[in-house]
Design a protein around this motif. Structure first.
Motif, PDB file in Angstrom:
ATOM      1  N   PHE A  61       2.382  11.344   4.392  1.00 50.41           N
ATOM      2  CA  PHE A  61       3.287  10.220   4.622  1.00 50.41           C
ATOM      3  C   PHE A  61       2.831   9.349   5.790  1.00 50.41           C
ATOM      4  O   PHE A  61       2.359   9.869   6.806  1.00 50.41           O
ATOM      5  CB  PHE A  61       4.701  10.730   4.922  1.00 50.41           C
ATOM      6  CG  PHE A  61       5.443  11.261   3.718  1.00 50.41           C
ATOM      7  CD1 PHE A  61       4.975  12.373   3.022  1.00 50.41           C
ATOM      8  CD2 PHE A  61       6.619  10.667   3.293  1.00 50.41           C
ATOM      9  CE1 PHE A  61       5.660  12.873   1.918  1.00 50.41           C
ATOM     10  CE2 PHE A  61       7.318  11.158   2.195  1.00 50.41           C
ATOM     11  CZ  PHE A  61       6.838  12.257   1.503  1.00 50.41           C
ATOM     12  N   GLN A  62       3.002   8.046   5.634  1.00 45.03           N
ATOM     13  CA  GLN A  62       2.747   7.159   6.774  1.00 45.03           C
ATOM     14  C   GLN A  62       3.746   7.494   7.892  1.00 45.03           C
ATOM     15  O   GLN A  62       3.394   7.514   9.054  1.00 45.03           O
ATOM     16  CB  GLN A  62       2.911   5.687   6.361  1.00 45.03           C
ATOM     17  CG  GLN A  62       2.608   4.722   7.508  1.00 45.03           C
ATOM     18  CD  GLN A  62       2.621   3.250   7.083  1.00 45.03           C
ATOM     19  OE1 GLN A  62       2.920   2.905   5.940  1.00 45.03           O
ATOM     20  NE2 GLN A  62       2.282   2.370   8.015  1.00 45.03           N
ATOM     21  N   TYR A  63       4.981   7.794   7.512  1.00 38.97           N
ATOM     22  CA  TYR A  63       6.008   8.202   8.475  1.00 38.97           C
ATOM     23  C   TYR A  63       6.566   9.573   8.072  1.00 38.97           C
ATOM     24  O   TYR A  63       7.556   9.648   7.348  1.00 38.97           O
ATOM     25  CB  TYR A  63       7.140   7.172   8.530  1.00 38.97           C
ATOM     26  CG  TYR A  63       6.648   5.780   8.850  1.00 38.97           C
ATOM     27  CD1 TYR A  63       6.162   5.477  10.136  1.00 38.97           C
ATOM     28  CD2 TYR A  63       6.618   4.784   7.880  1.00 38.97           C
ATOM     29  CE1 TYR A  63       5.673   4.209  10.430  1.00 38.97           C
ATOM     30  CE2 TYR A  63       6.135   3.511   8.173  1.00 38.97           C
ATOM     31  CZ  TYR A  63       5.658   3.232   9.451  1.00 38.97           C
ATOM     32  OH  TYR A  63       5.170   1.994   9.747  1.00 38.97           O
ATOM     33  N   LEU A  91      -3.651   9.625   1.244  1.00 33.28           N
ATOM     34  CA  LEU A  91      -3.403   9.632   2.684  1.00 33.28           C
ATOM     35  C   LEU A  91      -3.018   8.238   3.133  1.00 33.28           C
ATOM     36  O   LEU A  91      -3.838   7.330   3.129  1.00 33.28           O
ATOM     37  CB  LEU A  91      -4.637  10.134   3.434  1.00 33.28           C
ATOM     38  CG  LEU A  91      -4.971  11.579   3.084  1.00 33.28           C
ATOM     39  CD1 LEU A  91      -6.354  11.689   2.499  1.00 33.28           C
ATOM     40  CD2 LEU A  91      -4.811  12.463   4.293  1.00 33.28           C
ATOM     41  N   ASP A  92      -1.752   8.092   3.497  1.00 37.14           N
ATOM     42  CA  ASP A  92      -1.239   6.781   3.861  1.00 37.14           C
ATOM     43  C   ASP A  92      -1.328   6.578   5.370  1.00 37.14           C
ATOM     44  O   ASP A  92      -0.493   7.081   6.119  1.00 37.14           O
ATOM     45  CB  ASP A  92       0.217   6.646   3.376  1.00 37.14           C
ATOM     46  CG  ASP A  92       0.730   5.207   3.478  1.00 37.14           C
ATOM     47  OD1 ASP A  92       0.000   4.351   4.011  1.00 37.14           O
ATOM     48  OD2 ASP A  92       1.863   4.954   3.018  1.00 37.14           O
ATOM     49  N   GLU A  93      -2.350   5.877   5.784  1.00 34.70           N
ATOM     50  CA  GLU A  93      -2.577   5.585   7.202  1.00 34.70           C
ATOM     51  C   GLU A  93      -2.523   6.825   8.079  1.00 34.70           C
ATOM     52  O   GLU A  93      -1.911   6.827   9.134  1.00 34.70           O
ATOM     53  CB  GLU A  93      -1.564   4.549   7.710  1.00 34.70           C
ATOM     54  CG  GLU A  93      -1.780   3.198   7.073  1.00 34.70           C
ATOM     55  CD  GLU A  93      -1.078   2.080   7.842  1.00 34.70           C
ATOM     56  OE1 GLU A  93      -0.871   2.229   9.065  1.00 34.70           O
ATOM     57  OE2 GLU A  93      -0.761   1.061   7.204  1.00 34.70           O
ATOM     58  N   THR A  94      -3.169   7.878   7.599  1.00 36.68           N
ATOM     59  CA  THR A  94      -3.172   9.105   8.371  1.00 36.68           C
ATOM     60  C   THR A  94      -3.953   8.927   9.666  1.00 36.68           C
ATOM     61  O   THR A  94      -3.746   9.630  10.644  1.00 36.68           O
ATOM     62  CB  THR A  94      -3.751  10.242   7.507  1.00 36.68           C
ATOM     63  OG1 THR A  94      -2.931  10.338   6.346  1.00 36.68           O
ATOM     64  CG2 THR A  94      -3.750  11.567   8.218  1.00 36.68           C
ATOM     65  N   LYS A 102       0.832  -1.214   0.000  1.00 38.12           N
ATOM     66  CA  LYS A 102       0.000   0.000   0.000  1.00 38.12           C
ATOM     67  C   LYS A 102       0.864   1.260   0.000  1.00 38.12           C
ATOM     68  O   LYS A 102       0.652   2.180  -0.796  1.00 38.12           O
ATOM     69  CB  LYS A 102      -0.932  -0.001   1.220  1.00 38.12           C
ATOM     70  CG  LYS A 102      -1.851  -1.228   1.286  1.00 38.12           C
ATOM     71  CD  LYS A 102      -2.786  -1.186   2.488  1.00 38.12           C
ATOM     72  CE  LYS A 102      -2.074  -1.195   3.824  1.00 38.12           C
ATOM     73  NZ  LYS A 102      -1.286  -2.439   4.078  1.00 38.12           N
ATOM     74  N   SER A 103       1.863   1.289   0.918  1.00 37.60           N
ATOM     75  CA  SER A 103       2.736   2.467   0.959  1.00 37.60           C
ATOM     76  C   SER A 103       3.568   2.561  -0.305  1.00 37.60           C
ATOM     77  O   SER A 103       3.837   3.648  -0.805  1.00 37.60           O
ATOM     78  CB  SER A 103       3.660   2.413   2.178  1.00 37.60           C
ATOM     79  OG  SER A 103       2.903   2.575   3.345  1.00 37.60           O
ATOM     80  N   THR A 104       3.967   1.410  -0.823  1.00 37.93           N
ATOM     81  CA  THR A 104       4.740   1.416  -2.069  1.00 37.93           C
ATOM     82  C   THR A 104       3.945   2.103  -3.170  1.00 37.93           C
ATOM     83  O   THR A 104       4.474   2.942  -3.903  1.00 37.93           O
ATOM     84  CB  THR A 104       5.090  -0.026  -2.476  1.00 37.93           C
ATOM     85  OG1 THR A 104       5.805  -0.625  -1.398  1.00 37.93           O
ATOM     86  CG2 THR A 104       5.937  -0.058  -3.738  1.00 37.93           C
TER      87      THR A 104
HETATM   88 MG   LIG Z   1       2.306   1.278   4.715  1.00 41.56          MG
END
Ligand SMILES: [Mg+2]
Ligand SMILES: Nc1ncnc2c1ncn2[C@@H]1O[C@H](COP(=O)(O)OP(=O)(O)OP(=O)(O)O)[C@@H](O)[C@H]1O
Lengths: 484, 254
Positions: B84-86, B169-172, B40-42
């Motif tokens: 960003f997730q991070y 939105l990555d796991e916001t 997913k993040s990729t």
């Molecule tokens: Mg991820």
């Protein structure tokens, strides 16, 4: 798109050093080589008094007994001191220009190209007086007359030797003795010119005094000497700027700066050093081996060094303060930037001798490309220095992962009442941070510029206004294309 | 707005995305769910052009243009925003200066006048209120020392200020407390418009109660294995991802 980005990420493109031009001007040089006869010849050409000739000769003989220092974290091939020429003066149409109209127009043009107008009406609305030193010879000094009215002496070292020999004799070598170190000793033997400044008791110098050093000639060593004295209760703010043409050979620059602050006097000395750094493969560039030291001779004296070092292939430089007077204060604010193959080993020495003396050291080292950046600092508190205080903050920033930052703090405390604090941080700016900025629409160049300026803010705010702006620009240019 | 066709991407020669197909129309909200490590993040990083990842095949079209022709900065200027997730920490880069620089870069790109510090403060004040963001965060270095939740809120605040056409939105929602989840959801909903789209990556159906998606997709082992409406999210909440193994076993022909 990947390839393009890598190009901007890696290495500074050639030709980005915009001061790299050469002025086509006839010069009066000595053939290469160093001997007692050469030292005497330099002194003869400058029509110096005997005491100065003998001082030079003593320094020369001492130098022949010394070895080049090797303790700094820098690497370079051996320098052939016999291959250098030790004297080069621009051959002017008229031997000693009395005013700007007599200065060779080529020289004036050179300084204009560098953005340093020497015509007084053009000089930053009269807030800066400039002494322009071209290949170690002072070619013009602005606002000399106006300063003289206040009793301030500001001009070339050579003129001072002729016009104020007692002052020069009294102070020359009193902070950096001719035996001090390899490069300072060499400088003492062969120095050609530089700036001299004396501010009389109780006088506050109303404008920034500034010296612009320009190296032009090839294969000549550059040896200037600056001597600056603030008498009791005087104040002076001094700035030096440096540039050099782009040449494939390395050039040696071994200057000496001596500052003397008497009782209640204050000296603020700022440097924006932008000598040619060499190309991205490390070819060419200036070896900047400089000795700078200030002496707080009387009580309540204060000396501040602020330096922005972006140029030179190698920088070896430790502006220091000897805090002899009680309650005297020493400060060192430094930004040193190294990119590509540049190497810098720089820092300061604070020697606490008087009671209640205090010192502050703020050092910001930025490394990019394959550069190496070292902070080397010494805080020494001798037995007599009751209640000495020091605060040191050394921050390093690494841009990319092929460069290095090193910190060498030496602390030597011999009085139990002393308080010495040392803090150090290392920050990495990597691709992640640059990607984050790019993702918000900020270009790599802008991102690095802003990150770096934020990092250096504490030092920049010590610079005179106009020069702070200049320094910020310089930093962005120096880091152009460095790794994200 | 966005068409992804048979997208293959990986890192250091290792395949992660193995043929993604996805179409997002203006005005839509899509949610992507799926097990840890499924890619997913990729996907979001590739959409934003993180150069650590290589695109090995397929195409991405954004607003009719070949997205792969644009670099990260250009994509941002064209209205793609990724939370960003991070989120990355940048010491010495003031949070407010950062955002103002970004906003002005985008405004300049669109031919609009840039905001001075005063204009910016006016606009920021409103949005900060909407997201109940502590104004103190603006004075600090970007994300440095921010708590996990503060970083996520700051990402949302940036999004609210930048008003992107496509927000990813990555796991916001991960790391937000219950109140913050509601507030942040309001912020995202406030952004919704018929000419904008949102791609939400989440593990929790809870977020989707606040932001109702038009489509939900399940990403597993680099492929979208199921798509459905908002009810798919509640189903997943009950079943988990165990069924994926059965499916893989079936696909393997055993
Ligand atoms: Mg991820
Ligand atoms: N920089 C990297 N180096 C090596 N492997 C990576 C890297 N980035 C991602 N991967 C691998 O790619 C796969 C997909 O990772 P990704 O971060 O896209 O998963 P995700 O679906 O976002 O997971 P999560 O739900 O945990 O956030 C994982 O196996 C991960 O280990």
């Amino acid at each position: 798109m990947r390839n393009e980005d890598e190009k901007t990420f890696e290495g500074l493109a050639d030709g980005d050093y915009k001061y790299g031009f050469v002025t086509d001007i006839e010069s009066d040089s000595l053939p290469p080589g160093l001997s007692e006869e050469v030292v005497r010849e330099i002194s003869r050409r400058k029509e110096e008094p005997d005491w100065l000739t003998e001082w030079r000769v003593k320094a020369y003989h001492h130098w022949t007994t010394l070895e080049e220092p090797t303790w700094a974290k820098v690497e370079f091939p051996p320098i052939d001191y016999q291959a250098l020429s030790y004297y080069s003066a621009p051959k002017q149409k008229i031997a000693a220009p009395k005013n700007l109209d007599e200065v060779d127009p080529e020289l004036l043009e050179t300084y204009e190209k560098l953005g340093i107008p020497l015509r007084e009406q053009e000089v930053l609305a009269g807030v800066v007086a400039v002494d322009a030193v071209f290949d170690s010879v002072s070619v013009a000094t602005t606002f000399k007359g106006k300063l003289e009215e206040m009793g301030i002496i500001f001009g070339s070292f050579s003129d001072a030797v002729k016009e104020y020999p007692e002052l020069v004799k009294k102070y020359l070598g009193s902070v950096v003795p001719y035996k001090d170190n390899y490069y300072a000793t060499l400088n003492s033997a062969v120095f050609s010119d530089g700036s001299f400044c004396y501010v009389p008791p109780g006088v506050r110098c109303p404008m920034e005094l500034s010296t612009y050093f320009r190296i032009n000639a090839a294969n000549t060593g550059q040896f200037e000497r600056t001597l600056l004295i603030a008498d009791e209760g005087a104040y002076v703010s001094y700035l030096e700027g440096c540039t050099a043409p782009q040449r494939d050979e390395n050039q040696l620059h071994a200057a000496v700066v001596e500052l003397i602050a008497h009782k209640d006097a204050q000296i603020k000395y700022s440097t924006v050093q932008n000598w040619y750094p060499g190309d991205k493969d490390g070819k060419g560039g200036i070896y900047n081996f400089v000795t700078k030291r200030g002496h707080c001779r009387g009580d309540n004296a204060k000396i501040s060094w602020t330096q922005v070092e972006t140029g030179s292939a190698i920088t070896w430089k430790y502006p220091s303060c000897i805090l002899k007077g009680d309650n005297s204060v020493g400060e060192f604010y430094s930004v040193a930037v190294t990119n590509n193959m540049q190497q810098a080993d720089t820092g300061t020495k604070m020697i606490h001798i008087g009671k209640n003396t205090s010192s502050t050291i703020i050092s910001k080292g930025i490394s990019a490309g394959k550069a190496q950046n070292s902070y080397r600092g010494m805080v020494k508190v001798v037995e007599t220095a009751e209640n000495a205080r020091n605060f040191s903050q050394c921050d390093s920033m690494l841009i990319g992962d092929r460069c290095g930052a090193h910190t060498f703090p030496y602390i030597d405390v011999n009085n139990p009442t002393a308080q010495v604090e040392h803090e150090a941080t290392t920050t990495k700016i990597g691709e992640d941070q640059i990607f984050y900025c790019n993702q918000r629409g900020i270009s790599t160049e802008d991102a690095i510029g802003m990150i770096v300026n934020g990092f250096c803010r504490e030092v920049f705010q010590e610079l005179p206004m106009e020069f702070a702006v200049e320094a910020q620009k310089l930093l962005s240019v120096s880091l152009e294309g460095s790794v994200g | 707005m966005l068409q992804i066709r048979n997208l293959k991407a990986g890192i250091d020669g290792q395949a992660i995305l193995k043929g993604i197909n996805l179409e997002i129309k203006p005005g839509e909200v899509h949610a992507i769910m799926g097990p840890n490590g499924s890619g997913k993040s990729t996907l979001s990083q590739v959409l934003a052009d993180n150069e650590n990842y290589t695109v090995d095949g397929g195409s991405i079209t954004y607003q009719g243009r070949d997205l792969l022709e644009l670099n990260a900065e250009q994509r941002a200027l064209e209205g793609i925003f990724m939370a960003f997730q991070y989120p990355v920490e940048i010491p010495g880069f003031n949070n407010e200066t950062f955002l103002r620089t970004a906003l002005n870069a985008q405004r300049k790109h669109r031919g609009e006048v840039e905001y001075d510090a005063f204009d910016f403060a006016q606009v920021a004040k409103e949005k900060m209120k909407l997201l109940e963001l502590d104004p103190g965060l603006m004075k600090r270095s970007l994300n440095v020392g921010f708590s996990g939740g503060e970083k996520k809120r700051n990402e949302c605040f940036q999004m609210a200020m930048l008003e992107p056409s496509l927000a990813i939105l990555d796991e916001t929602d991960s790391g937000l407390d219950i109140d913050a989840l509601r507030i942040v959801s309001q912020g995202i909903n406030a952004l919704r418009r018929e000419d904008r789209a949102v791609l939400l990556i989440t593990h929790y159906q809870r977020l989707l109660e606040y932001i109702v998606p038009d489509h939900v997709h399940v990403l597993a082992d680099g492929q979208i294995v199921r798509s459905g409406g908002k009810e798919l999210a509640s189903e997943l909440e009950k079943t988990g991802y165990g069924w994926l193994d059965d499916k893989a076993a079936t696909a393997g022909g055993r």
